[in-house]
Design a protein around this motif. Structure first.
Motif, PDB file in Angstrom:
ATOM      1  N   PRO A 227       0.886  -1.388  -0.107  1.00  0.00           N
ATOM      2  CA  PRO A 227       0.377   0.105   0.149  1.00  0.00           C
ATOM      3  C   PRO A 227       0.872   1.562   0.135  1.00  0.00           C
ATOM      4  CG  PRO A 227       0.528  -1.399   2.424  1.00  0.00           C
ATOM      5  CD  PRO A 227       0.789  -2.362   1.374  1.00  0.00           C
ATOM      6  N   SER A 228       2.050   1.223  -0.045  1.00  0.00           N
ATOM      7  CA  SER A 228       2.756   2.629  -0.275  1.00  0.00           C
ATOM      8  C   SER A 228       3.366   3.008  -0.828  1.00  0.00           C
ATOM      9  CB  SER A 228       4.592   2.239   0.798  1.00  0.00           C
ATOM     10  OG  SER A 228       5.280   1.491  -0.458  1.00  0.00           O
TER      11      SER A 228
ATOM     12  N   PRO B 168      -5.598   1.657  -4.794  1.00  0.00           N
ATOM     13  CA  PRO B 168      -6.785   0.597  -5.083  1.00  0.00           C
ATOM     14  C   PRO B 168      -8.131   0.545  -4.286  1.00  0.00           C
ATOM     15  CG  PRO B 168      -5.016  -0.826  -4.475  1.00  0.00           C
ATOM     16  CD  PRO B 168      -4.688   0.777  -3.980  1.00  0.00           C
ATOM     17  N   PHE B 169      -7.738   1.232  -3.049  1.00  0.00           N
ATOM     18  CA  PHE B 169      -8.681   1.646  -1.788  1.00  0.00           C
ATOM     19  C   PHE B 169      -9.127   2.393  -1.527  1.00  0.00           C
ATOM     20  CE2 PHE B 169      -5.142   0.410   0.574  1.00  0.00           C
ATOM     21  CZ  PHE B 169      -5.124   1.236   1.044  1.00  0.00           C
TER      22      PHE B 169
ATOM     23  N   GLU C   1      -1.984  -7.025   4.904  1.00  0.00           N
ATOM     24  CA  GLU C   1      -1.863  -7.267   3.567  1.00  0.00           C
ATOM     25  C   GLU C   1      -3.186  -6.391   3.248  1.00  0.00           C
ATOM     26  OE1 GLU C   1      -0.202 -10.422   1.761  1.00  0.00           O
ATOM     27  OE2 GLU C   1       1.529 -10.256   2.833  1.00  0.00           O
ATOM     28  N   ILE C   2      -2.555  -5.153   2.264  1.00  0.00           N
ATOM     29  CA  ILE C   2      -3.862  -4.870   1.084  1.00  0.00           C
ATOM     30  C   ILE C   2      -3.708  -6.400  -0.246  1.00  0.00           C
ATOM     31  CG2 ILE C   2      -5.153  -3.653   0.290  1.00  0.00           C
ATOM     32  CD1 ILE C   2      -4.693  -1.883   2.415  1.00  0.00           C
TER      33      ILE C   2
ATOM     34  N   ASP D 109      -9.349  -8.722  -9.597  1.00  0.00           N
ATOM     35  CA  ASP D 109     -10.565  -8.449  -9.763  1.00  0.00           C
ATOM     36  C   ASP D 109     -10.760  -6.488  -9.613  1.00  0.00           C
ATOM     37  OD1 ASP D 109     -10.154 -10.803 -10.783  1.00  0.00           O
ATOM     38  OD2 ASP D 109     -11.651 -11.646  -9.263  1.00  0.00           O
ATOM     39  N   GLY D 110     -10.553  -5.986  -9.511  1.00  0.00           N
ATOM     40  CA  GLY D 110     -10.577  -4.409  -8.966  1.00  0.00           C
ATOM     41  C   GLY D 110     -11.011  -4.473  -7.521  1.00  0.00           C
ATOM     42  N   CYS D 111     -11.014  -5.605  -6.869  1.00  0.00           N
ATOM     43  CA  CYS D 111     -11.512  -5.316  -5.494  1.00  0.00           C
ATOM     44  C   CYS D 111     -10.209  -5.230  -4.192  1.00  0.00           C
ATOM     45  CB  CYS D 111     -12.199  -6.812  -4.799  1.00  0.00           C
ATOM     46  SG  CYS D 111     -13.609  -6.502  -6.211  1.00  0.00           S
ATOM     47  N   ALA D 112     -10.043  -4.778  -3.235  1.00  0.00           N
ATOM     48  CA  ALA D 112      -8.974  -4.657  -2.725  1.00  0.00           C
ATOM     49  C   ALA D 112      -9.379  -4.929  -1.114  1.00  0.00           C
ATOM     50  CB  ALA D 112      -8.385  -3.245  -1.786  1.00  0.00           C
ATOM     51  N   ARG D 113      -8.952  -5.746  -0.385  1.00  0.00           N
ATOM     52  CA  ARG D 113      -9.218  -7.020   1.006  1.00  0.00           C
ATOM     53  C   ARG D 113      -7.928  -7.199   1.439  1.00  0.00           C
ATOM     54  NH1 ARG D 113     -11.209 -10.190  -3.624  1.00  0.00           N
ATOM     55  NH2 ARG D 113     -13.247 -10.569  -3.687  1.00  0.00           N
ATOM     56  N   VAL D 114      -8.312  -6.405   2.540  1.00  0.00           N
ATOM     57  CA  VAL D 114      -7.739  -6.886   3.830  1.00  0.00           C
ATOM     58  C   VAL D 114      -6.943  -8.506   4.133  1.00  0.00           C
ATOM     59  CG1 VAL D 114      -6.855  -6.197   6.528  1.00  0.00           C
ATOM     60  CG2 VAL D 114      -7.833  -5.293   5.254  1.00  0.00           C
ATOM     61  N   VAL D 115      -5.966  -8.772   4.127  1.00  0.00           N
ATOM     62  CA  VAL D 115      -5.710 -10.472   4.145  1.00  0.00           C
ATOM     63  C   VAL D 115      -5.029 -10.494   5.677  1.00  0.00           C
ATOM     64  CG1 VAL D 115      -4.397 -12.269   3.310  1.00  0.00           C
ATOM     65  CG2 VAL D 115      -5.637 -11.290   2.154  1.00  0.00           C
ATOM     66  N   ASP D 116      -5.020 -11.380   6.902  1.00  0.00           N
ATOM     67  CA  ASP D 116      -4.644 -11.056   7.870  1.00  0.00           C
ATOM     68  C   ASP D 116      -3.046 -12.313   7.904  1.00  0.00           C
ATOM     69  OD1 ASP D 116      -3.348 -11.608  10.429  1.00  0.00           O
ATOM     70  OD2 ASP D 116      -5.078 -10.866  11.144  1.00  0.00           O
TER      71      ASP D 116
END
Length: 123
Positions: A3-4, A40-41, A104-105, A109-116
């Motif tokens: 995300p930086s 992207p978010f 991390e993000i 498919d154009g969708c940003a998700r947080v993944v732990d």
């Protein structure tokens, strides 16, 4: 996804998207100059449950009925939602730079998700 803003897609002067290298030099022959890479978010939220959510994840949960907005405070921005199991969840905005290691993000498919990816302690 980092995300930086290192690497990614930048908008060219003619409105087309072009791949951006780490040195921020456009590859399509446009004049060099500083380019700002769009994230992207639009928003990132920390939940009172210790989890993180992108604005897309929050909108999707509202849209599908998984969450129901109970109250929203605009200054400071906070949202209280009811989850599918009837629990209350407080969402507060946070910055991507404040994410803990292992969170991390990812964009697909154009969708940003947080993944732990942090290890969970078994109960």
């Amino acid at each position: 996804m980092n995300p930086s803003g290192d690497g990614g897609v930048a908008a060219s002067p003619n409105g087309d998207d072009e791949e951006r290298s780490d040195d921020a030099t456009p590859r399509s022959g446009a004049e060099p100059g500083p380019y700002m890479v769009a994230r992207p978010f639009e928003g990132l939220f920390e939940g009172s449950n210790g989890r993180y959510y992108t604005d897309w994840q929050v909108r999707e949960r509202h849209r599908t009925g998984e969450w129901r907005l109970c109250i929203r405070q605009r200054t400071p921005d906070r949202r209280l939602v009811e989850t599918g199991d009837g629990a209350l969840l407080l969402l507060t905005p946070t910055d991507a730079d404040a994410l803990p290691a292992g969170v991390e993000i990812r964009v697909a498919d154009g969708c940003a998700r947080v993944v732990d990816t942090r290890r969970r302690v078994s109960e």
